[in-house]
Design a protein around this motif. Structure first.
Motif, PDB file in Angstrom:
ATOM      1  N   GLU A  53      -1.115  13.325  25.996  1.00  0.00           N
ATOM      2  CA  GLU A  53      -0.932  11.913  26.217  1.00  0.00           C
ATOM      3  C   GLU A  53      -0.642  11.227  24.889  1.00  0.00           C
ATOM      4  O   GLU A  53       0.146  10.361  25.192  1.00  0.00           O
ATOM      5  CB  GLU A  53      -1.791  11.506  27.415  1.00  0.00           C
ATOM      6  N   SER A  54      -1.197  11.452  24.144  1.00  0.00           N
ATOM      7  CA  SER A  54      -1.193  10.426  22.826  1.00  0.00           C
ATOM      8  C   SER A  54      -1.629  11.250  21.684  1.00  0.00           C
ATOM      9  O   SER A  54      -1.975  12.269  21.599  1.00  0.00           O
ATOM     10  CB  SER A  54      -2.323   9.378  23.228  1.00  0.00           C
ATOM     11  N   LEU A  55      -1.133  10.719  20.650  1.00  0.00           N
ATOM     12  CA  LEU A  55      -1.427  11.143  19.214  1.00  0.00           C
ATOM     13  C   LEU A  55      -2.820  11.302  19.119  1.00  0.00           C
ATOM     14  O   LEU A  55      -3.259  12.010  18.335  1.00  0.00           O
ATOM     15  CB  LEU A  55      -0.703  10.328  18.286  1.00  0.00           C
ATOM     16  N   GLU A  56      -3.629  10.218  19.484  1.00  0.00           N
ATOM     17  CA  GLU A  56      -5.082  10.218  19.320  1.00  0.00           C
ATOM     18  C   GLU A  56      -5.778  11.553  19.947  1.00  0.00           C
ATOM     19  O   GLU A  56      -6.718  12.163  19.517  1.00  0.00           O
ATOM     20  CB  GLU A  56      -5.600   9.231  19.755  1.00  0.00           C
ATOM     21  N   ALA A  57      -5.143  11.629  21.174  1.00  0.00           N
ATOM     22  CA  ALA A  57      -5.579  12.809  21.986  1.00  0.00           C
ATOM     23  C   ALA A  57      -5.491  14.432  21.304  1.00  0.00           C
ATOM     24  O   ALA A  57      -6.493  15.056  21.034  1.00  0.00           O
ATOM     25  CB  ALA A  57      -5.155  12.973  23.316  1.00  0.00           C
ATOM     26  N   ILE A  58      -4.337  14.367  20.417  1.00  0.00           N
ATOM     27  CA  ILE A  58      -3.968  15.572  19.681  1.00  0.00           C
ATOM     28  C   ILE A  58      -4.985  15.606  18.514  1.00  0.00           C
ATOM     29  O   ILE A  58      -5.272  16.569  17.993  1.00  0.00           O
ATOM     30  CB  ILE A  58      -2.469  15.378  19.242  1.00  0.00           C
ATOM     31  N   LYS A  59      -5.086  14.422  17.621  1.00  0.00           N
ATOM     32  CA  LYS A  59      -6.079  14.224  16.571  1.00  0.00           C
ATOM     33  C   LYS A  59      -7.349  14.688  17.279  1.00  0.00           C
ATOM     34  O   LYS A  59      -8.199  15.506  16.457  1.00  0.00           O
ATOM     35  CB  LYS A  59      -5.923  12.711  16.100  1.00  0.00           C
ATOM     36  N   ASN A  60      -8.047  14.447  18.377  1.00  0.00           N
ATOM     37  CA  ASN A  60      -9.285  14.610  18.688  1.00  0.00           C
ATOM     38  C   ASN A  60      -9.482  16.142  18.869  1.00  0.00           C
ATOM     39  O   ASN A  60     -10.485  16.784  18.608  1.00  0.00           O
ATOM     40  CB  ASN A  60      -9.645  13.978  19.655  1.00  0.00           C
ATOM     41  N   TRP A  61      -8.389  16.712  19.318  1.00  0.00           N
ATOM     42  CA  TRP A  61      -8.251  18.242  19.468  1.00  0.00           C
ATOM     43  C   TRP A  61      -8.350  18.944  18.250  1.00  0.00           C
ATOM     44  O   TRP A  61      -9.224  20.010  17.959  1.00  0.00           O
ATOM     45  CB  TRP A  61      -6.926  18.614  20.640  1.00  0.00           C
ATOM     46  N   LYS A  62      -7.725  18.468  17.280  1.00  0.00           N
ATOM     47  CA  LYS A  62      -7.464  19.109  16.078  1.00  0.00           C
ATOM     48  C   LYS A  62      -9.119  18.972  15.496  1.00  0.00           C
ATOM     49  O   LYS A  62      -9.242  20.146  14.770  1.00  0.00           O
ATOM     50  CB  LYS A  62      -6.470  18.289  15.122  1.00  0.00           C
ATOM     51  N   MET A  63      -9.605  18.075  15.703  1.00  0.00           N
ATOM     52  CA  MET A  63     -11.112  17.776  15.053  1.00  0.00           C
ATOM     53  C   MET A  63     -12.403  18.671  15.948  1.00  0.00           C
ATOM     54  O   MET A  63     -13.308  18.396  15.411  1.00  0.00           O
ATOM     55  CB  MET A  63     -11.289  16.503  14.704  1.00  0.00           C
ATOM     56  N   ASN A  64     -11.849  19.180  17.077  1.00  0.00           N
ATOM     57  CA  ASN A  64     -12.984  19.651  17.873  1.00  0.00           C
ATOM     58  C   ASN A  64     -13.651  20.764  16.926  1.00  0.00           C
ATOM     59  O   ASN A  64     -13.011  21.874  16.411  1.00  0.00           O
ATOM     60  CB  ASN A  64     -12.283  20.468  19.169  1.00  0.00           C
ATOM     61  N   LEU A  65     -14.965  20.869  17.014  1.00  0.00           N
ATOM     62  CA  LEU A  65     -15.620  21.806  16.266  1.00  0.00           C
ATOM     63  C   LEU A  65     -15.332  23.175  16.432  1.00  0.00           C
ATOM     64  O   LEU A  65     -15.036  24.032  15.474  1.00  0.00           O
ATOM     65  CB  LEU A  65     -17.150  21.722  16.409  1.00  0.00           C
ATOM     66  N   ASP A  66     -15.074  23.704  17.797  1.00  0.00           N
ATOM     67  CA  ASP A  66     -14.930  24.950  18.039  1.00  0.00           C
ATOM     68  C   ASP A  66     -13.348  25.368  17.730  1.00  0.00           C
ATOM     69  O   ASP A  66     -13.197  26.488  17.345  1.00  0.00           O
ATOM     70  CB  ASP A  66     -15.284  25.212  19.754  1.00  0.00           C
ATOM     71  N   HIS A  67     -12.498  24.239  17.978  1.00  0.00           N
ATOM     72  CA  HIS A  67     -11.270  24.604  17.448  1.00  0.00           C
ATOM     73  C   HIS A  67     -11.224  24.523  16.111  1.00  0.00           C
ATOM     74  O   HIS A  67     -10.265  25.345  15.521  1.00  0.00           O
ATOM     75  CB  HIS A  67     -10.244  23.339  17.870  1.00  0.00           C
ATOM     76  N   LEU A  68     -11.996  23.845  15.235  1.00  0.00           N
ATOM     77  CA  LEU A  68     -11.721  24.149  13.860  1.00  0.00           C
ATOM     78  C   LEU A  68     -12.491  25.419  13.336  1.00  0.00           C
ATOM     79  O   LEU A  68     -11.546  26.044  12.294  1.00  0.00           O
ATOM     80  CB  LEU A  68     -12.674  22.987  13.249  1.00  0.00           C
ATOM     81  N   GLU A  69     -13.076  26.094  14.141  1.00  0.00           N
ATOM     82  CA  GLU A  69     -13.767  27.258  13.713  1.00  0.00           C
ATOM     83  C   GLU A  69     -12.545  28.482  13.994  1.00  0.00           C
ATOM     84  O   GLU A  69     -12.377  29.259  13.372  1.00  0.00           O
ATOM     85  CB  GLU A  69     -14.968  27.866  14.592  1.00  0.00           C
ATOM     86  N   ALA A  70     -11.878  28.135  15.163  1.00  0.00           N
ATOM     87  CA  ALA A  70     -10.811  28.979  15.510  1.00  0.00           C
ATOM     88  C   ALA A  70      -9.677  28.986  14.591  1.00  0.00           C
ATOM     89  O   ALA A  70      -9.088  29.851  13.953  1.00  0.00           O
ATOM     90  CB  ALA A  70     -10.360  28.830  16.892  1.00  0.00           C
ATOM     91  N   GLN A  71      -9.260  27.709  13.990  1.00  0.00           N
ATOM     92  CA  GLN A  71      -8.458  27.561  13.073  1.00  0.00           C
ATOM     93  C   GLN A  71      -8.738  28.114  11.559  1.00  0.00           C
ATOM     94  O   GLN A  71      -8.033  28.871  11.008  1.00  0.00           O
ATOM     95  CB  GLN A  71      -8.136  26.162  12.567  1.00  0.00           C
ATOM     96  N   GLN A  72      -9.860  28.157  11.274  1.00  0.00           N
ATOM     97  CA  GLN A  72     -10.461  28.845  10.057  1.00  0.00           C
ATOM     98  C   GLN A  72     -10.480  30.660  10.255  1.00  0.00           C
ATOM     99  O   GLN A  72      -9.782  31.064   9.363  1.00  0.00           O
ATOM    100  CB  GLN A  72     -11.835  28.522   9.927  1.00  0.00           C
ATOM    101  N   LYS A  73     -10.782  30.761  11.324  1.00  0.00           N
ATOM    102  CA  LYS A  73     -10.673  32.330  11.657  1.00  0.00           C
ATOM    103  C   LYS A  73      -8.979  32.809  11.731  1.00  0.00           C
ATOM    104  O   LYS A  73      -8.676  33.919  11.201  1.00  0.00           O
ATOM    105  CB  LYS A  73     -11.248  32.638  12.998  1.00  0.00           C
ATOM    106  N   GLY A  74      -8.283  32.122  12.303  1.00  0.00           N
ATOM    107  CA  GLY A  74      -6.878  32.239  12.231  1.00  0.00           C
ATOM    108  C   GLY A  74      -6.347  32.392  10.990  1.00  0.00           C
ATOM    109  O   GLY A  74      -5.596  33.453  10.538  1.00  0.00           O
ATOM    110  N   ARG A  75      -6.612  31.543  10.069  1.00  0.00           N
ATOM    111  CA  ARG A  75      -5.994  31.790   8.551  1.00  0.00           C
ATOM    112  C   ARG A  75      -6.598  32.930   7.769  1.00  0.00           C
ATOM    113  O   ARG A  75      -5.944  33.308   7.182  1.00  0.00           O
ATOM    114  CB  ARG A  75      -6.414  30.464   8.028  1.00  0.00           C
ATOM    115  N   SER A  76      -7.853  33.089   8.064  1.00  0.00           N
ATOM    116  CA  SER A  76      -8.581  34.309   7.337  1.00  0.00           C
ATOM    117  C   SER A  76      -8.272  35.591   7.935  1.00  0.00           C
ATOM    118  O   SER A  76      -8.150  36.414   7.192  1.00  0.00           O
ATOM    119  CB  SER A  76     -10.201  34.019   7.288  1.00  0.00           C
ATOM    120  N   THR A  77      -7.837  35.705   9.184  1.00  0.00           N
ATOM    121  CA  THR A  77      -7.879  37.110  10.041  1.00  0.00           C
ATOM    122  C   THR A  77      -6.606  37.395  10.593  1.00  0.00           C
ATOM    123  O   THR A  77      -6.152  38.346  10.438  1.00  0.00           O
ATOM    124  CB  THR A  77      -9.104  37.069  10.862  1.00  0.00           C
TER     125      THR A  77
END
Length: 95
Positions: A53-77
């Motif tokens: 719905e908004s750029l703010e919602a996207i930013k909040n999703w990007k900063m979600n702790l579980d999502h941050l963990e998945a992002q790191q695992k994606g880059r490394s693996t």
């Protein structure tokens, strides 16, 4: 008007844990305020488009702790490379 986050990727050969994490991230995204929907496909290149719905919602999703963990695992693996694009959807129609 709403926003689309377009995630394109090329995978590594590693499969371990990928499907489970992808499912977990989809379920988690669906619980986030401002989430509208998601579509994905994979051949040589994967593409996932999530709608918000908004750029703010996207930013909040990007900063979600579980999502941050998945992002790191994606880059490394799981990914050789990926690209994220954010676009404003001004109109839609379908058949």
């Amino acid at each position: 008007m709403y926003y689309a986050v377009i995630f394109t990727s090329i995978r590594t050969e590693t499969e371990e844990g990928y499907a489970e994490m992808a499912e977990k991230m989809e379920q988690l995204a669906k619980q986030q305020p401002g989430f509208i929907g998601v579509e994905s496909a994979r051949n040589e290149i994967g593409i996932t488009v999530s709608y918000w719905e908004s750029l703010e919602a996207i930013k909040n999703w990007k900063m979600n702790l579980d999502h941050l963990e998945a992002q790191q695992k994606g880059r490394s693996t799981w990914y050789k490379n990926y690209k994220v694009r954010i676009a404003k959807v001004e109109r839609e129609y379908e058949f």
